[in-house]
Scaffold this motif. Sequence first.
Motif, PDB file in Angstrom:
ATOM      1  N   PHE A   1      11.914  68.129  82.647  1.00 30.53           N
ATOM      2  CA  PHE A   1      12.818  67.136  82.588  1.00 30.53           C
ATOM      3  C   PHE A   1      12.285  65.728  81.638  1.00 30.53           C
ATOM      4  O   PHE A   1      10.989  65.493  82.089  1.00 30.53           O
TER       5      PHE A   1
ATOM      6  N   GLU B   1      12.306  48.858  82.155  1.00 29.65           N
ATOM      7  CA  GLU B   1      12.765  49.400  80.535  1.00 29.65           C
ATOM      8  C   GLU B   1      13.853  48.917  80.116  1.00 29.65           C
ATOM      9  O   GLU B   1      15.068  49.527  80.807  1.00 29.65           O
TER      10      GLU B   1
ATOM     11  N   SER C   1      15.140  59.274  82.428  1.00 30.30           N
ATOM     12  CA  SER C   1      15.077  57.951  83.457  1.00 30.30           C
ATOM     13  C   SER C   1      14.146  58.349  84.560  1.00 30.30           C
ATOM     14  O   SER C   1      14.119  59.572  85.111  1.00 30.30           O
TER      15      SER C   1
ATOM     16  N   LYS D   1      23.861  47.520  78.159  1.00 33.82           N
ATOM     17  CA  LYS D   1      22.840  47.100  79.125  1.00 33.82           C
ATOM     18  C   LYS D   1      21.613  46.480  78.237  1.00 33.82           C
ATOM     19  O   LYS D   1      21.067  45.398  78.949  1.00 33.82           O
TER      20      LYS D   1
ATOM     21  N   GLY E   1      23.636  69.502  85.335  1.00 38.17           N
ATOM     22  CA  GLY E   1      22.063  69.138  85.475  1.00 38.17           C
ATOM     23  C   GLY E   1      21.776  69.501  86.990  1.00 38.17           C
ATOM     24  O   GLY E   1      20.513  69.890  87.012  1.00 38.17           O
TER      25      GLY E   1
ATOM     26  N   LYS F   1      19.950  72.144  79.329  1.00 37.97           N
ATOM     27  CA  LYS F   1      20.966  71.392  79.258  1.00 37.97           C
ATOM     28  C   LYS F   1      20.624  70.293  78.402  1.00 37.97           C
ATOM     29  O   LYS F   1      19.884  69.471  78.961  1.00 37.97           O
TER      30      LYS F   1
ATOM     31  N   PHE G   1      14.951  50.112  76.627  1.00 41.38           N
ATOM     32  CA  PHE G   1      15.270  50.995  76.111  1.00 41.38           C
ATOM     33  C   PHE G   1      16.491  50.564  74.970  1.00 41.38           C
ATOM     34  O   PHE G   1      17.271  51.120  74.503  1.00 41.38           O
TER      35      PHE G   1
ATOM     36  N   VAL H   1      17.249  67.735  79.032  1.00 40.37           N
ATOM     37  CA  VAL H   1      16.695  66.807  78.083  1.00 40.37           C
ATOM     38  C   VAL H   1      17.556  65.460  77.478  1.00 40.37           C
ATOM     39  O   VAL H   1      18.878  65.655  77.879  1.00 40.37           O
ATOM     40  N   PRO H   2      17.376  64.442  77.380  1.00 43.00           N
ATOM     41  CA  PRO H   2      17.747  63.099  76.909  1.00 43.00           C
ATOM     42  C   PRO H   2      18.400  63.231  75.706  1.00 43.00           C
ATOM     43  O   PRO H   2      18.410  64.092  74.942  1.00 43.00           O
ATOM     44  N   TRP H   3      19.100  62.047  75.251  1.00 38.81           N
ATOM     45  CA  TRP H   3      19.839  61.712  74.018  1.00 38.81           C
ATOM     46  C   TRP H   3      19.081  61.133  73.051  1.00 38.81           C
ATOM     47  O   TRP H   3      19.479  61.180  71.951  1.00 38.81           O
TER      48      TRP H   3
ATOM     49  N   LEU I   1       9.065  60.563  82.071  1.00 37.96           N
ATOM     50  CA  LEU I   1      10.020  59.674  82.222  1.00 37.96           C
ATOM     51  C   LEU I   1       9.838  58.323  81.640  1.00 37.96           C
ATOM     52  O   LEU I   1       9.343  58.375  80.412  1.00 37.96           O
TER      53      LEU I   1
ATOM     54  N   GLU J   1      24.771  64.949  77.805  1.00 39.99           N
ATOM     55  CA  GLU J   1      26.135  64.734  77.356  1.00 39.99           C
ATOM     56  C   GLU J   1      26.656  63.921  76.301  1.00 39.99           C
ATOM     57  O   GLU J   1      27.337  64.279  75.737  1.00 39.99           O
TER      58      GLU J   1
ATOM     59  N   VAL K   1      16.326  59.272  87.530  1.00 45.92           N
ATOM     60  CA  VAL K   1      16.895  60.724  87.452  1.00 45.92           C
ATOM     61  C   VAL K   1      15.775  61.513  87.795  1.00 45.92           C
ATOM     62  O   VAL K   1      15.914  62.707  88.507  1.00 45.92           O
TER      63      VAL K   1
ATOM     64  N   GLN L   1      24.868  51.795  76.713  1.00 47.08           N
ATOM     65  CA  GLN L   1      23.483  51.539  76.449  1.00 47.08           C
ATOM     66  C   GLN L   1      23.569  50.090  75.473  1.00 47.08           C
ATOM     67  O   GLN L   1      22.727  49.106  75.857  1.00 47.08           O
TER      68      GLN L   1
ATOM     69  N   CYS M   1      10.795  56.617  74.757  1.00 46.23           N
ATOM     70  CA  CYS M   1      10.038  56.546  75.847  1.00 46.23           C
ATOM     71  C   CYS M   1       8.792  55.635  75.805  1.00 46.23           C
ATOM     72  O   CYS M   1       8.133  55.090  76.757  1.00 46.23           O
TER      73      CYS M   1
ATOM     74  N   GLY N   1      25.162  65.327  83.722  1.00 46.83           N
ATOM     75  CA  GLY N   1      23.953  65.321  84.358  1.00 46.83           C
ATOM     76  C   GLY N   1      24.074  65.761  85.946  1.00 46.83           C
ATOM     77  O   GLY N   1      23.499  66.520  86.595  1.00 46.83           O
TER      78      GLY N   1
HETATM   79  P1  NAI Z   1      19.287  60.153  82.429  1.00 46.48           P
HETATM   80  O1  NAI Z   1      17.957  60.079  83.135  1.00 46.48           O
HETATM   81  O2  NAI Z   1      20.418  59.913  83.378  1.00 46.48           O
HETATM   82  O3  NAI Z   1      19.503  61.309  81.371  1.00 46.48           O
HETATM   83  C1  NAI Z   1      18.825  62.280  81.054  1.00 46.48           C
HETATM   84  C2  NAI Z   1      19.157  63.511  81.185  1.00 46.48           C
HETATM   85  O4  NAI Z   1      19.238  63.841  82.616  1.00 46.48           O
HETATM   86  C3  NAI Z   1      20.563  64.004  80.481  1.00 46.48           C
HETATM   87  O5  NAI Z   1      20.682  65.654  80.286  1.00 46.48           O
HETATM   88  C4  NAI Z   1      21.384  64.016  81.827  1.00 46.48           C
HETATM   89  O6  NAI Z   1      22.474  64.652  81.736  1.00 46.48           O
HETATM   90  C5  NAI Z   1      20.521  64.574  82.854  1.00 46.48           C
HETATM   91  N1  NAI Z   1      20.930  64.222  84.398  1.00 46.48           N
HETATM   92  C6  NAI Z   1      21.461  62.671  84.756  1.00 46.48           C
HETATM   93  N2  NAI Z   1      21.516  62.726  86.060  1.00 46.48           N
HETATM   94  C7  NAI Z   1      21.178  64.192  86.579  1.00 46.48           C
HETATM   95  C8  NAI Z   1      20.937  64.590  87.838  1.00 46.48           C
HETATM   96  N3  NAI Z   1      21.201  64.112  88.964  1.00 46.48           N
HETATM   97  N4  NAI Z   1      20.507  65.939  87.875  1.00 46.48           N
HETATM   98  C9  NAI Z   1      20.002  66.368  86.924  1.00 46.48           C
HETATM   99  N5  NAI Z   1      19.997  66.065  85.433  1.00 46.48           N
HETATM  100  C10 NAI Z   1      20.748  64.903  85.516  1.00 46.48           C
HETATM  101  O7  NAI Z   1      19.557  58.889  81.331  1.00 46.48           O
HETATM  102  P2  NAI Z   1      20.766  57.951  80.683  1.00 46.48           P
HETATM  103  O8  NAI Z   1      21.457  57.924  81.923  1.00 46.48           O
HETATM  104  O9  NAI Z   1      21.282  58.641  79.723  1.00 46.48           O
HETATM  105  O10 NAI Z   1      20.019  56.671  80.456  1.00 46.48           O
HETATM  106  C11 NAI Z   1      19.561  55.661  81.297  1.00 46.48           C
HETATM  107  C12 NAI Z   1      18.533  55.043  81.067  1.00 46.48           C
HETATM  108  O11 NAI Z   1      17.327  56.035  81.410  1.00 46.48           O
HETATM  109  C13 NAI Z   1      18.288  54.629  79.899  1.00 46.48           C
HETATM  110  O12 NAI Z   1      18.598  53.256  79.559  1.00 46.48           O
HETATM  111  C14 NAI Z   1      16.643  54.435  79.697  1.00 46.48           C
HETATM  112  O13 NAI Z   1      16.230  53.193  80.135  1.00 46.48           O
HETATM  113  C15 NAI Z   1      16.080  55.892  80.413  1.00 46.48           C
HETATM  114  N6  NAI Z   1      16.014  57.009  79.557  1.00 46.48           N
HETATM  115  C16 NAI Z   1      14.586  57.315  79.305  1.00 46.48           C
HETATM  116  C17 NAI Z   1      14.356  58.291  78.351  1.00 46.48           C
HETATM  117  C18 NAI Z   1      13.212  58.738  78.074  1.00 46.48           C
HETATM  118  O14 NAI Z   1      12.920  59.264  77.139  1.00 46.48           O
HETATM  119  N7  NAI Z   1      12.231  58.065  79.088  1.00 46.48           N
HETATM  120  C19 NAI Z   1      15.590  59.014  77.753  1.00 46.48           C
HETATM  121  C20 NAI Z   1      16.974  58.761  78.121  1.00 46.48           C
HETATM  122  C21 NAI Z   1      17.060  57.759  79.357  1.00 46.48           C
END
Ligand code: NAI
Length: 500
Positions: free
Chosen positions: A245, A400, A248, A353, A231, A194, A402, A168-170, A270, A197, A251, A350, A303, A227
């Motif tokens: 999941f 996006e 992003s 960005k 992750g 998980k 964000f 899950v995300p932050w 996503l 971070e 990911v 963030q 999101c 992640g």
């Molecule tokens: P992220 O997608 O990298 O992180 C979300 C979760 O995935 C976290 O728990 C992270 O530890 C985990 N993760 C990251 N890489 C992974 C991998 N290779 N395998 C498994 N788990 C993994 O998002 P991040 O880097 O924090 O934010 C980047 C952008 O993503 C943001 O600017 C935003 O645009 C988007 N985002 C969208 C979200 C939504 O709810 N749709 C939530 C968070 C970010």
Amino acid sequence: MTDTSPNLARLGDAARDFIARGRGLFIDGEWRQRDAQIEVFDPATAKRVTSVPRGNAADVDLAVAAARRAFDEGPWAKMTPADRGKLVWRLGDLVERHADELAELEAIDNGKPVTDARWGDVAFSHELLRYMAGWSTKLTGETIPLSQPAPFHAYTLREPVGVCAQIVPWNFSFMMAIWKVAPALATGCTIVLKPAEQTPLTALRLAELVEEAGFPNGVFNVVTGLGEEAGAALAAHDDVDKVAFTGSTEVGKKILEAAKGNLKKVSLELGGKSPMILFADADLDVAIPAIASGIFYNMGQTCTAGSRLYVEDSIADAVHEALAEHAQGLRIGPGLDPATQIGPLVSAEQQAKVLGYIQSGVGDGARLLCGGRHHGDDGYFVEPTILADTAPHMAVVKEEIFGPVLVSATFADGDVASAVREANDSIYGLAASVFTQDIDKAHAVAKRIKAGTVGINTHHVIDPALPFGGFGQSGWGREMGWSAIELYTELKSIGVALKR
Ligand code: NAI
Ligand code: MG
């Protein structure tokens, strides 16, 4: 960066005590400390809150093994549906009892306004747990008449899918965890969670509440970590039956790759670039605050954020003026101040960005109506920002962001078709909204929008009972309601050959 955040002094005793307990990983009902740690920062000050273990692939192995044992052999598998439902309900009660503490932890960890955390994230979470608790006793199959030449008795069983990895995300750390944990527990699955971070604290507090509720060991495990480390190990694990999941789109595609080894079930929530269409016949007293909250709630780190506005030409100037006035009236401050409406973004990354996107929009010719800068001397604040006169090719319109950035474009008076065409011009399809007092137009446009959720005269529409998920690259599957139960169950068909 190693100074402790002064905002720790704003926490109530319960939240401060939790941080002082310095919890480790939660595996098989035990707390396990690790030397390798991840620092946790307060986004309002960029100063340290605490640290949590940096779980690795070996920790993931331990947690998955515990979840597997609990699923295959433990008391959990033999528990009656009613007893399982009672445990999930009890967890909902505990979340509500500790709601203020959870909201404060979320506010210091993520930066969000504590009032939003309390009445949004946490309140939704305990209600979702109670809603899902009710499904525990209703996971029925069907009897199905067959058309075989010999007589048969055939029926279906709905069974838990097994060991679930939940990543899950932050942005809504606690609530995103509950979206996944609640249906998994209600259906009898076991879990390795998980958290992101950036925001690991409420997942660890949740583990304490799971213990207190009385779930058997191994049913719920938490591995904090990065992640690409914890992750990725979870998503690829051969003994995990399903991965859920939220995060992003980038990911999300990696999760899919990782899951392919054992073809574990995958559900994905996503990114989005959700449009809001505002017609000249809308009630602007309703529409303006709804549009403002559509983009600025949670600083746009949502999101479903309504990040693209399409407004009918004849009212565009008045609407822009009203929205800019609304945005400038929002109170910016640390999340732990109950009067704060706009907190910091989650991280320096963030913030950079989002500011970069604003610059790119202005560089591409968009007109800055308000905001546009960082706010204050420390912390990751960005002013609520509106960019007008945007065009489809601009990165600020396609990608996006964000963050608290609304992009606005107009459509010619009466040209409903072009409004719909522009709104649908996206790789995403998570949410959308339509503002009009014309009932025929409202439903006709809602039907033509390619998105998982469409609001009419409102933007964010979520409820424990209402399916939630995305078209296009916004994801796979639907959470909430019965749809969530389907994500966490397998359907088994059984046929009995009867004697003639
Ligand atoms: P992220 O997608 O990298 O992180 C979300 C979760 O995935 C976290 O728990 C992270 O530890 C985990 N993760 C990251 N890489 C992974 C991998 N290779 N395998 C498994 N788990 C993994 O998002 P991040 O880097 O924090 O934010 C980047 C952008 O993503 C943001 O600017 C935003 O645009 C988007 N985002 C969208 C979200 C939504 O709810 N749709 C939530 C968070 C970010
Ligand atoms: Mg990432």
